[in-house]
Design an enzyme around this catalytic site. Structure first.
Site, PDB file in Angstrom:
ATOM      1  N   SER A 135      45.099  15.692  35.615  1.00  0.00           N
ATOM      2  CA  SER A 135      44.226  15.686  34.446  1.00  0.00           C
ATOM      3  C   SER A 135      43.805  14.290  34.011  1.00  0.00           C
ATOM      4  CB  SER A 135      44.925  16.380  33.280  1.00  0.00           C
ATOM      5  OG  SER A 135      46.046  15.636  32.839  1.00  0.00           O
TER       6      SER A 135
ATOM      7  N   ALA B 146      45.941  22.682  34.303  1.00  0.00           N
ATOM      8  CA  ALA B 146      46.032  21.896  35.542  1.00  0.00           C
ATOM      9  C   ALA B 146      45.166  20.643  35.436  1.00  0.00           C
ATOM     10  CB  ALA B 146      45.664  22.758  36.741  1.00  0.00           C
ATOM     11  N   CYS B 147      44.361  20.365  36.454  1.00  0.00           N
ATOM     12  CA  CYS B 147      43.611  19.106  36.483  1.00  0.00           C
ATOM     13  C   CYS B 147      42.524  19.017  35.419  1.00  0.00           C
ATOM     14  CB  CYS B 147      43.001  18.889  37.868  1.00  0.00           C
ATOM     15  SG  CYS B 147      44.223  18.614  39.171  1.00  0.00           S
ATOM     16  N   SER B 148      42.208  20.131  34.770  1.00  0.00           N
ATOM     17  CA  SER B 148      41.212  20.111  33.696  1.00  0.00           C
ATOM     18  C   SER B 148      41.842  20.015  32.311  1.00  0.00           C
ATOM     19  CB  SER B 148      40.328  21.365  33.781  1.00  0.00           C
ATOM     20  OG  SER B 148      39.507  21.327  34.917  1.00  0.00           O
TER      21      SER B 148
END
Length: 376
Positions: A334, A155-157
């Site tokens: 990300s 996901a965003c990482s």
């Protein structure tokens, strides 16, 4: 063992922009239509009327003023409310690979490298346009790169986890030059008809060249250390996948197939998690917070970033210490922290320290401690 370094970065920014005012006009037109079509059910109390949005609400809730998208016509059509993205033929480059190629070429130029110098491509993104073949392998072919390639999703990482994976392989000697590329078409996975989240995301692609510091052709950032952590939570979720696409009755307009989050719980649980993560990372690396020249944080929400900055530094961040690009790009999953790094790192001097940090669904959090070097 070799010292990994970031030697080039690139950002692909779509040409089309949706301002808050444009978005609100389309959303409120949809709301008026919905409430009119369901007036009887609303009057009977069977369903709730939808509330309009406003530009002031969006800015106060997020700090976002606009967002870049691959297609705005579909998003701003009150009868559609999602982008019109042409279905590619199997023998054409996919849209993610096309975005990635632009960002990768910019990053390679900054690193003074060619595609043929690359022996690892990691496509790290929140959503992928297909299950297989890997988007990264398609990008590898378009770049003329060698070695191997794979997709990853945290996901965003995704970007920071991708940086750790690439840095570890460069450090171990299994690859010499890698690209971590993050093509994010968040507009295709956002529920634009939901007042609580319709303003959050934008589209973009970032790329970083990571190679041995000894091979750097100019100024670079050594990757001094990385730290990643995950903890399962349903508070940010997207159920879109290849195993479930329809309801039992065969219909497919499922709300849970798009981005969903419990914002209050995310704020309450993620903020202390990220702040502690960064503090622990710095402690393990023997670095004091006052030694950091810059924090490049995930661009999710200005309030969240302001809180984390104060917690990490123990004071209000000074102008330039914690750059935000959120107002222009919105949340790009990300790619957000990498946009901030790419656009706000050239002014650092030899020996300056900075920290890239991302956080999001999972929960996941990743941090990368870097040091500027003027030459190899």
């Amino acid at each position: 063992m070799y010292q990994p370094a970031i030697t080039g970065s690139g950002v692909f920014t779509p040409e089309q922009v949706i301002t808050n005012d444009e978005l609100v006009a389309a959303f409120n037109a949809y709301v008026s239509r919905y409430n009119a079509e369901n007036a009887a059910a609303i009057e009977a109390g069977d369903i709730e009327a939808k509330a309009p949005s406003s530009s002031d609400f969006i800015y106060s809730a997020s700090g976002i003023e606009q967002r870049y998208v691959m297609d705005k016509t579909g998003v701003l059509d009150p009868g559609r409310m999602f982008p019109k993205l042409r279905q590619r033929n199997d023998d054409e480059p996919g849209i993610m690979a096309e975005m990635a190629l632009d960002a990768c070429r910019t990053a390679l130029k900054a690193a003074q490298r060619q595609g043929s110098d690359v022996d690892l491509v990691i496509c790290a993104a929140s959503n992928h346009e297909r299950a297989y073949p890997a988007i990264a392998i398609e990008i590898q072919q378009l770049l003329g790169a060698g070695g191997f390639a794979f997709d990853m999703n945290v996901a965003c990482s995704s970007a920071t986890f991708g940086i750790q994976a690439a840095a570890d392989m460069v450090r171990a000697g299994s690859v010499r030059c890698a690209i971590v590329v993050c093509p994010e078409i968040c507009s295709g996975h956002l529920e634009w008809r939901d007042r609580d989240c319709h303003f959050i995301f934008g589209d973009v692609c970032t790329a970083l060249v990571i190679e041995r510091a000894e091979d750097a052709q100019g100024a670079y950032f050594t990757i001094r250390s990385t730290r990643c952590a995950t903890q399962f939570s349903n508070n940010i979720r997207n159920n879109n996948g290849f195993l479930r696409r329809t309801r039992p009755d065969g219909t497919s307009d499922r709300r849970d197939m798009q981005f969903m989050q419990n914002g209050r719980k995310v704020f309450k649980e993620v903020l202390p998690m990220v702040s502690a993560h960064i503090g622990d990372h710095l402690g393990e690396a023997g670095v004091r917070a006052d030694q950091l020249r810059r924090l490049w944080l995930h661009q999710a929400n200005k309030t969240m970033n302001d809180f984390i900055g104060r917690k990490v530094l123990g004071r209000e961040p000074e102008p330039g210490e914690q750059p935000n690009i959120l107002q222009d790009y919105a949340n790009t999953s990300s790619a957000g922290s990498i946009i901030a790094f790419s656009k706000h790192s050239d002014d650092l001097g030899d020996g300056d320290l900075g920290l890239i940090c991302s956080f999001g669904a999972g929960y996941s959090v990743g941090s990368v401690l870097v040091e500027r070097k003027d030459s190899a």
